[in-house]
Write a protein that holds these residues in place. Structure first.
Motif, PDB file in Angstrom:
ATOM      1  N   ALA A 167      26.796  63.833  66.229  1.00  0.00           N
ATOM      2  CA  ALA A 167      27.641  63.635  65.090  1.00  0.00           C
ATOM      3  C   ALA A 167      26.831  63.510  63.851  1.00  0.00           C
ATOM      4  O   ALA A 167      26.088  64.444  63.599  1.00  0.00           O
ATOM      5  CB  ALA A 167      28.657  62.550  65.276  1.00  0.00           C
ATOM      6  N   PRO A 168      26.731  62.479  63.097  1.00  0.00           N
ATOM      7  CA  PRO A 168      26.279  62.538  61.709  1.00  0.00           C
ATOM      8  C   PRO A 168      24.783  62.830  61.569  1.00  0.00           C
ATOM      9  O   PRO A 168      24.025  62.744  62.520  1.00  0.00           O
ATOM     10  CB  PRO A 168      26.608  61.128  61.182  1.00  0.00           C
ATOM     11  N   ALA A 169      24.356  63.152  60.351  1.00  0.00           N
ATOM     12  CA  ALA A 169      23.006  63.662  60.151  1.00  0.00           C
ATOM     13  C   ALA A 169      21.933  62.564  60.106  1.00  0.00           C
ATOM     14  O   ALA A 169      20.822  62.783  60.553  1.00  0.00           O
ATOM     15  CB  ALA A 169      22.958  64.477  58.870  1.00  0.00           C
ATOM     16  N   ARG A 170      22.278  61.382  59.555  1.00  0.00           N
ATOM     17  CA  ARG A 170      21.242  60.351  59.421  1.00  0.00           C
ATOM     18  C   ARG A 170      21.644  59.098  60.188  1.00  0.00           C
ATOM     19  O   ARG A 170      22.697  58.529  59.966  1.00  0.00           O
ATOM     20  CB  ARG A 170      21.050  60.011  57.952  1.00  0.00           C
ATOM     21  N   LEU A 171      20.806  58.709  61.144  1.00  0.00           N
ATOM     22  CA  LEU A 171      21.124  57.550  61.978  1.00  0.00           C
ATOM     23  C   LEU A 171      20.042  56.496  61.811  1.00  0.00           C
ATOM     24  O   LEU A 171      18.868  56.825  61.672  1.00  0.00           O
ATOM     25  CB  LEU A 171      21.160  57.978  63.446  1.00  0.00           C
ATOM     26  N   VAL A 172      20.433  55.251  61.838  1.00  0.00           N
ATOM     27  CA  VAL A 172      19.458  54.165  61.787  1.00  0.00           C
ATOM     28  C   VAL A 172      19.641  53.297  63.019  1.00  0.00           C
ATOM     29  O   VAL A 172      20.741  52.879  63.345  1.00  0.00           O
ATOM     30  CB  VAL A 172      19.646  53.297  60.518  1.00  0.00           C
ATOM     31  N   LEU A 173      18.537  53.103  63.757  1.00  0.00           N
ATOM     32  CA  LEU A 173      18.603  52.273  64.948  1.00  0.00           C
ATOM     33  C   LEU A 173      17.700  51.066  64.774  1.00  0.00           C
ATOM     34  O   LEU A 173      16.613  51.173  64.213  1.00  0.00           O
ATOM     35  CB  LEU A 173      18.117  53.065  66.177  1.00  0.00           C
ATOM     36  N   SER A 174      18.142  49.935  65.273  1.00  0.00           N
ATOM     37  CA  SER A 174      17.297  48.741  65.272  1.00  0.00           C
ATOM     38  C   SER A 174      16.482  48.741  66.557  1.00  0.00           C
ATOM     39  O   SER A 174      17.004  48.976  67.635  1.00  0.00           O
ATOM     40  CB  SER A 174      18.190  47.505  65.212  1.00  0.00           C
ATOM     41  N   LEU A 175      15.179  48.489  66.436  1.00  0.00           N
ATOM     42  CA  LEU A 175      14.303  48.462  67.608  1.00  0.00           C
ATOM     43  C   LEU A 175      13.576  47.125  67.637  1.00  0.00           C
ATOM     44  O   LEU A 175      12.468  47.014  67.124  1.00  0.00           O
ATOM     45  CB  LEU A 175      13.259  49.577  67.520  1.00  0.00           C
ATOM     46  N   PRO A 176      14.173  46.100  68.236  1.00  0.00           N
ATOM     47  CA  PRO A 176      13.517  44.789  68.187  1.00  0.00           C
ATOM     48  C   PRO A 176      12.177  44.776  68.918  1.00  0.00           C
ATOM     49  O   PRO A 176      11.346  43.921  68.666  1.00  0.00           O
ATOM     50  CB  PRO A 176      14.518  43.860  68.866  1.00  0.00           C
ATOM     51  N   GLY A 177      11.945  45.742  69.810  1.00  0.00           N
ATOM     52  CA  GLY A 177      10.732  45.698  70.634  1.00  0.00           C
ATOM     53  C   GLY A 177       9.494  46.351  70.062  1.00  0.00           C
ATOM     54  O   GLY A 177       8.416  46.172  70.610  1.00  0.00           O
ATOM     55  N   VAL A 178       9.589  47.131  68.976  1.00  0.00           N
ATOM     56  CA  VAL A 178       8.379  47.833  68.513  1.00  0.00           C
ATOM     57  C   VAL A 178       7.448  46.886  67.789  1.00  0.00           C
ATOM     58  O   VAL A 178       7.876  46.031  67.039  1.00  0.00           O
ATOM     59  CB  VAL A 178       8.689  49.010  67.563  1.00  0.00           C
ATOM     60  N   HIS A 179       6.141  46.995  68.050  1.00  0.00           N
ATOM     61  CA  HIS A 179       5.229  46.141  67.297  1.00  0.00           C
ATOM     62  C   HIS A 179       3.808  46.650  67.211  1.00  0.00           C
ATOM     63  O   HIS A 179       2.940  45.950  66.739  1.00  0.00           O
ATOM     64  CB  HIS A 179       5.245  44.739  67.870  1.00  0.00           C
TER      65      HIS A 179
ATOM     66  N   ALA B  70      15.836  53.853  75.819  1.00  0.00           N
ATOM     67  CA  ALA B  70      15.872  52.871  76.897  1.00  0.00           C
ATOM     68  C   ALA B  70      14.987  53.337  78.032  1.00  0.00           C
ATOM     69  O   ALA B  70      14.274  52.551  78.661  1.00  0.00           O
ATOM     70  CB  ALA B  70      17.298  52.654  77.364  1.00  0.00           C
ATOM     71  N   ALA B  71      14.984  54.658  78.281  1.00  0.00           N
ATOM     72  CA  ALA B  71      14.145  55.210  79.338  1.00  0.00           C
ATOM     73  C   ALA B  71      12.669  54.995  79.008  1.00  0.00           C
ATOM     74  O   ALA B  71      11.833  54.865  79.895  1.00  0.00           O
ATOM     75  CB  ALA B  71      14.449  56.694  79.516  1.00  0.00           C
ATOM     76  N   LEU B  72      12.331  54.956  77.710  1.00  0.00           N
ATOM     77  CA  LEU B  72      10.942  54.725  77.303  1.00  0.00           C
ATOM     78  C   LEU B  72      10.592  53.244  77.331  1.00  0.00           C
ATOM     79  O   LEU B  72       9.456  52.860  77.117  1.00  0.00           O
ATOM     80  CB  LEU B  72      10.732  55.232  75.873  1.00  0.00           C
ATOM     81  N   GLY B  73      11.611  52.408  77.547  1.00  0.00           N
ATOM     82  CA  GLY B  73      11.356  50.972  77.596  1.00  0.00           C
ATOM     83  C   GLY B  73      11.683  50.254  76.307  1.00  0.00           C
ATOM     84  O   GLY B  73      11.248  49.129  76.094  1.00  0.00           O
ATOM     85  N   TYR B  74      12.415  50.894  75.388  1.00  0.00           N
ATOM     86  CA  TYR B  74      12.765  50.227  74.139  1.00  0.00           C
ATOM     87  C   TYR B  74      14.243  49.957  74.060  1.00  0.00           C
ATOM     88  O   TYR B  74      15.052  50.868  74.236  1.00  0.00           O
ATOM     89  CB  TYR B  74      12.346  51.073  72.931  1.00  0.00           C
ATOM     90  N   GLU B  75      14.571  48.708  73.767  1.00  0.00           N
ATOM     91  CA  GLU B  75      15.948  48.339  73.537  1.00  0.00           C
ATOM     92  C   GLU B  75      16.289  48.845  72.134  1.00  0.00           C
ATOM     93  O   GLU B  75      15.519  48.653  71.194  1.00  0.00           O
ATOM     94  CB  GLU B  75      16.007  46.802  73.592  1.00  0.00           C
ATOM     95  N   ALA B  76      17.397  49.569  71.998  1.00  0.00           N
ATOM     96  CA  ALA B  76      17.778  50.075  70.680  1.00  0.00           C
ATOM     97  C   ALA B  76      19.245  49.790  70.430  1.00  0.00           C
ATOM     98  O   ALA B  76      20.050  49.781  71.361  1.00  0.00           O
ATOM     99  CB  ALA B  76      17.532  51.582  70.604  1.00  0.00           C
ATOM    100  N   HIS B  77      19.579  49.488  69.178  1.00  0.00           N
ATOM    101  CA  HIS B  77      20.972  49.245  68.816  1.00  0.00           C
ATOM    102  C   HIS B  77      21.305  50.114  67.638  1.00  0.00           C
ATOM    103  O   HIS B  77      20.498  50.272  66.733  1.00  0.00           O
ATOM    104  CB  HIS B  77      21.200  47.799  68.394  1.00  0.00           C
ATOM    105  N   GLU B  78      22.521  50.639  67.639  1.00  0.00           N
ATOM    106  CA  GLU B  78      22.950  51.418  66.499  1.00  0.00           C
ATOM    107  C   GLU B  78      23.245  50.466  65.353  1.00  0.00           C
ATOM    108  O   GLU B  78      23.843  49.415  65.542  1.00  0.00           O
ATOM    109  CB  GLU B  78      24.226  52.191  66.849  1.00  0.00           C
ATOM    110  N   LEU B  79      22.782  50.812  64.159  1.00  0.00           N
ATOM    111  CA  LEU B  79      23.084  49.992  62.994  1.00  0.00           C
ATOM    112  C   LEU B  79      24.082  50.740  62.134  1.00  0.00           C
ATOM    113  O   LEU B  79      23.997  51.952  61.989  1.00  0.00           O
ATOM    114  CB  LEU B  79      21.821  49.714  62.194  1.00  0.00           C
ATOM    115  N   ASP B  80      24.999  49.978  61.587  1.00  0.00           N
ATOM    116  CA  ASP B  80      25.994  50.579  60.722  1.00  0.00           C
ATOM    117  C   ASP B  80      25.368  50.758  59.339  1.00  0.00           C
ATOM    118  O   ASP B  80      25.105  49.785  58.648  1.00  0.00           O
ATOM    119  CB  ASP B  80      27.199  49.629  60.661  1.00  0.00           C
ATOM    120  N   PRO B  81      25.094  51.998  58.932  1.00  0.00           N
ATOM    121  CA  PRO B  81      24.390  52.185  57.654  1.00  0.00           C
ATOM    122  C   PRO B  81      25.172  51.596  56.484  1.00  0.00           C
ATOM    123  O   PRO B  81      24.595  51.186  55.491  1.00  0.00           O
ATOM    124  CB  PRO B  81      24.267  53.700  57.519  1.00  0.00           C
ATOM    125  N   GLY B  82      26.491  51.535  56.611  1.00  0.00           N
ATOM    126  CA  GLY B  82      27.307  50.977  55.541  1.00  0.00           C
ATOM    127  C   GLY B  82      27.020  49.501  55.324  1.00  0.00           C
ATOM    128  O   GLY B  82      26.988  49.010  54.204  1.00  0.00           O
TER     129      GLY B  82
END
Lengths: 731, 52
Positions: free
Chosen positions: A33-45, A93-105
């Motif tokens: 669906a839309p062109a620009r997505l933002v995901l939260s990745l609490p696990g990256v460091h 998730a398969a790579l081991g990262y928890e990700a959540h969709e963020l509402d860009p609005g």
């Protein structure tokens, strides 16, 4: 340049270090669906995380580019139309990262970024101008005379005037706004000092005068911008993280249209619609069960740990969790009318009351602004009279007074401390959402805890396994292993740890709302509700095992303590705070926990309104209450308290109502937070003291006309630097 | 003192270059993710050839 506050969350284990990207696996996931997505990745460091995530995403079909922002722990993805967040979350998730969709609005990240960049730009320009003007000023102070001095002044003017016009804009704007509202904010004397210093100096330069305050005007702008930028950064980081939390739950529901299931936004549901809630799902709306039987977990709403049976005709409220069987609901209230939303409205009302708190900085400004203006005008009046109407001299004196008293240090006093303190708390896992939360936290003398989900994890733990025969345990292990009910899961896990091998039970069948049954050696065996196994309810949380031969036996459960709960309570009591426990759970459960933690003052079975009333009553006795809670039943109490903390696992409404969010699962930092807050408040007061002390020395000099530009520059930079260093002393 | 006539413009010019560089780095969003940039230099992805 200013020191950038480094804000770090506690490090988690790095998934990239263990898991190397599996490109083939990723490529297998199709995109939709839309062109620009933002995901939260609490696990990256770390560096490896960045390349794993970016590489993994870029290999997906339809993804044009992916860029990780490690500071904000997010990834923004540019993709073809037709790629949706779910298609990105699964491979991550398969790579081991928890990700959540963020509402860009909800994020509005670009807007805050733009503000920060604007401030940084002005700060950089002011810094450049300050260094150059100072260079020229040093030459004048060390004895340049006549034409050389005039030339230096002209060059300074050429640099300083445009700088002040460009960099001072944030102060001029806010001063104008506060004048229009007929108030005297801190920015009015600041703007007046900057403008007066520049124009007096320009006039002196045209007259070939001895003193020009260009360096003071620019330095003032620079230091104040530094304070403003620190302030902005602290708030931007908190806001973006809080926005992220709010955006975590993107509310959707499964609507049944004739037989087909469609995923719709909760806002699009109407009363009368049929909604399917799968086991493990949260009720999106208030409704009545039309089909199915299950147990529901109401702990977030009421604080009860014991799951409640729900069958056709049962009334459920939004926010409850469905545990065992699928339920079909007929919507009675959705969106604005649901109980969840009514609770949120209650919070909004309490919130507006909270903003009336005046911070230390506001109180200082309230005293400071009129005082400074009065001082400056009386100096002007006196010298007009004393010199018999020498306008130039009198204006010079009053400008010097304004410059010397100007709140460089005052502007840095609070932001520097807040930045240092919130950075420290962020590393401990506490996120300050509200600007005055630190100051309010420092005043706390009473701490009220909620039980379920706050002091406990809301996860049950079997207590009396040793009381059962080994044969019973093997049967229990077999039956518990077949169900996803929280009690079964906890029992199965505890038995696994003890090495109990499941008995060969056949024909395992979960009866939603009742329990699990099966056959062993020709006998029917059951694990489940008391009534189902032919027993009466106990006062404690329990599940019953009927092994088909004799009387059923009960496995009792207690709620597992949140890590650090004992330490937090002990730490608070050691600091001399009164600790209270207010819970909606049954008396037995609450009394047990209170005894375990050493809390003497506890209340069980409290309704949401009673909790809020109790907090208000404490406040009425003049106590400053810190409320720590997570459930919907705590929301009103959280909003009514002087300051509030909620864990990140809390519901949206509770997190919105609280001033501070606990990011980790360990609750021990709460005790530290109180200590740090008190220390921060002490530092703020010290900083006010320091800048006041500088004024005590410098103002008389300015009043008698002895303040040279050199004295002004010294006083200003010395006080600003001492104040910043004092802030960094925070331990 | 004639040397001032040369040195002052030179120092201002050099300062101006610094300012221009700062403005450019800010406009190209180099301060948006300081932590990420600090970590990206440890990345081996483009060690052998530049990023296309």
């Amino acid at each position: 340049m200013t020191a950038m506050p480094r804000l770090e969350t506690p490090l988690s284990a790095c998934p990239a270090c263990a898991a190397v990207p599996a490109a083939e696996r990723l490529a297998a996931h199709a995109a939709a669906a839309p062109a620009r997505l933002v995901l939260s990745l609490p696990g990256v460091h770390c560096a490896a995380c960045i390349s794993t995530v970016e590489g993994g995403l870029q290999r997906l079909p339809g993804v044009r580019s992916a860029r990780v922002n490690l500071t904000l722990r997010r990834v923004s993805v540019d993709a073809d139309a037709g790629v949706d967040a779910a298609a990105l979350i699964a491979p991550l998730a398969a790579l081991g990262y928890e990700a959540h969709e963020l509402d860009p609005g909800l994020l509005s990240a670009t807007e805050t970024d733009r503000q920060g960049r604007e401030l940084l730009m002005r700060l950089g320009v002011a810094g450049f101008a300050m260094m150059n003007v100072m260079l020229l000023s040093v030459a004048v102070w060390s004895g340049a005379e006549g034409a050389t001095r005039d030339m230096f002044h002209w060059i300074s003017a050429a640099i300083a005037i445009p700088t002040v016009l460009f960099c001072g804009q944030p102060f001029f704007r806010s001063a104008w706004a506060s004048l229009k509202a007929r108030r005297l904010g801190m920015d009015v004397p600041i703007s007046l000092a900057i403008i007066l210093a520049s124009s007096i100096s320009l006039y002196e330069t045209t007259q070939g005068g001895h003193h020009a305050y260009f360096d003071a005007a620019v330095m003032l702008t620079f230091f104040l911008l530094a304070g403003r930028y620190l302030d902005h950064r602290t708030r931007a980081v908190a806001r973006s993280a809080a926005g992220e939390l709010a955006a975590l739950e993107v509310p959707r529901a499964l609507r049944l249209d004739g037989g087909a299931e469609t995923l719709v936004a909760v806002g699009d549901l109407n009363p009368g619609d049929l909604v399917l809630v799968r086991p493990g799902g949260r009720m999106p709306v208030d409704g009545v069960v039309t089909l199915g039987a299950s147990e529901i977990d109401r702990s977030l709403l009421t604080g009860e740990t014991l799951p409640v049976y729900a069958g056709a005709g049962s009334v459920v409220s939004a926010g409850e969790v469905n545990l065992t069987g699928p339920l079909t609901l007929r919507v009675t209230a959705a969106g604005r009318d649901s109980s969840l939303h009514r609770m949120a409205d209650l919070v909004a009302m309490a919130e507006s009351a909270k903003t009336r708190y005046t911070s230390l900085a506001d109180r200082a400004a309230r005293l400071y602004s009129p005082g400074v203006h009065l001082l400056s005008f009386s100096a002007f009046g006196y010298w007009m009279w004393a010199t018999g109407g020498d306008l130039r001299f009198a204006i010079n004196i009053s400008a010097a007074v304004l410059i010397i008293t100007c709140p460089c240090a005052l502007g840095l006093a609070v932001p520097a401390v807040v930045t240092a303190a919130s950075g420290k708390l962020f590393r401990k896992g506490l996120l300050i959402k509200h600007g005055t939360a630190l100051e309010r936290l420092a005043e706390v003398d009473t701490v009220v805890f909620d039980k379920t989900g706050t002091l406990t994890l809301g996860a049950p733990e079997p207590m009396n396994i040793d009381a059962h025969s080994p044969a019973d345990l093997t049967v229990a292990a077999a039956l518990a292993g077949a169900s996803a009910h929280p009690l079964s899961l906890a029992l199965a896990a505890a038995l696994r740890v003890r090495g109990v091998r499941p008995a060969p039970v056949t024909d395992l069948r979960e009866v939603p709302g009742y329990g699990v049954e099966g056959r062993l050696d020709g006998r029917a065996v059951r694990l489940g509700r008391a009534g189902w196994a032919g027993q009466g309810d106990l006062s404690e949380t329990a599940t019953w095992l009927d092994n088909g031969t004799g009387t059923p036996a009960a496995f009792t459960f207690a709620d597992r303590l949140r890590p650090g709960a004992a330490k937090a309570v002990a730490g608070l009591q050691a600091q001399g705070k009164a600790v209270l426990l207010l819970s909606g759970d049954t008396e037995g459960a609450v009394a047990g926990l209170a005894a375990r933690l050493g809390i003497a003052d506890w209340t069980a079975g409290a309704l949401p309104a009673e909790k809020a009333a109790r907090v208000a009553e404490l406040a009425g006795q003049g106590r400053r209450v810190l409320m720590v809670g997570d459930g919907l039943n705590d929301t009103a109490a959280l909003a009514a308290a002087h300051v509030s903390i909620s864990p990140a696992s809390a519901l949206d409404a509770a997190r919105t109502a609280s001033d501070i969010v606990l990011l980790g699962s360990d609750i021990a930092p709460v005790a530290d937070a109180l200590r740090i807050a008190r220390q921060a408040r002490r530092r703020m007061k010290e900083n006010f003291g320091i800048s006041f002390a500088y004024n005590i020395i410098a103002v008389p000099l300015a009043l008698v006309g002895l303040a040279t530009p050199l004295a002004a520059a010294l006083a200003m930079s010395l006080s600003s630097i001492t104040v910043s260093l004092n802030a960094l002393r925070l331990k | 003192m004639d040397i001032l006539g040369t040195l002052i413009p030179v120092s201002l010019f050099l300062g101006g270059i610094g300012l221009a560089a700062f403005v450019w780095s800010l406009k190209s969003k180099q301060y948006d993710d300081p932590q990420g940039d600090a970590n990206r230099i440890l990345n081996k992805d483009w060690d052998d050839h530049p990023k296309p």
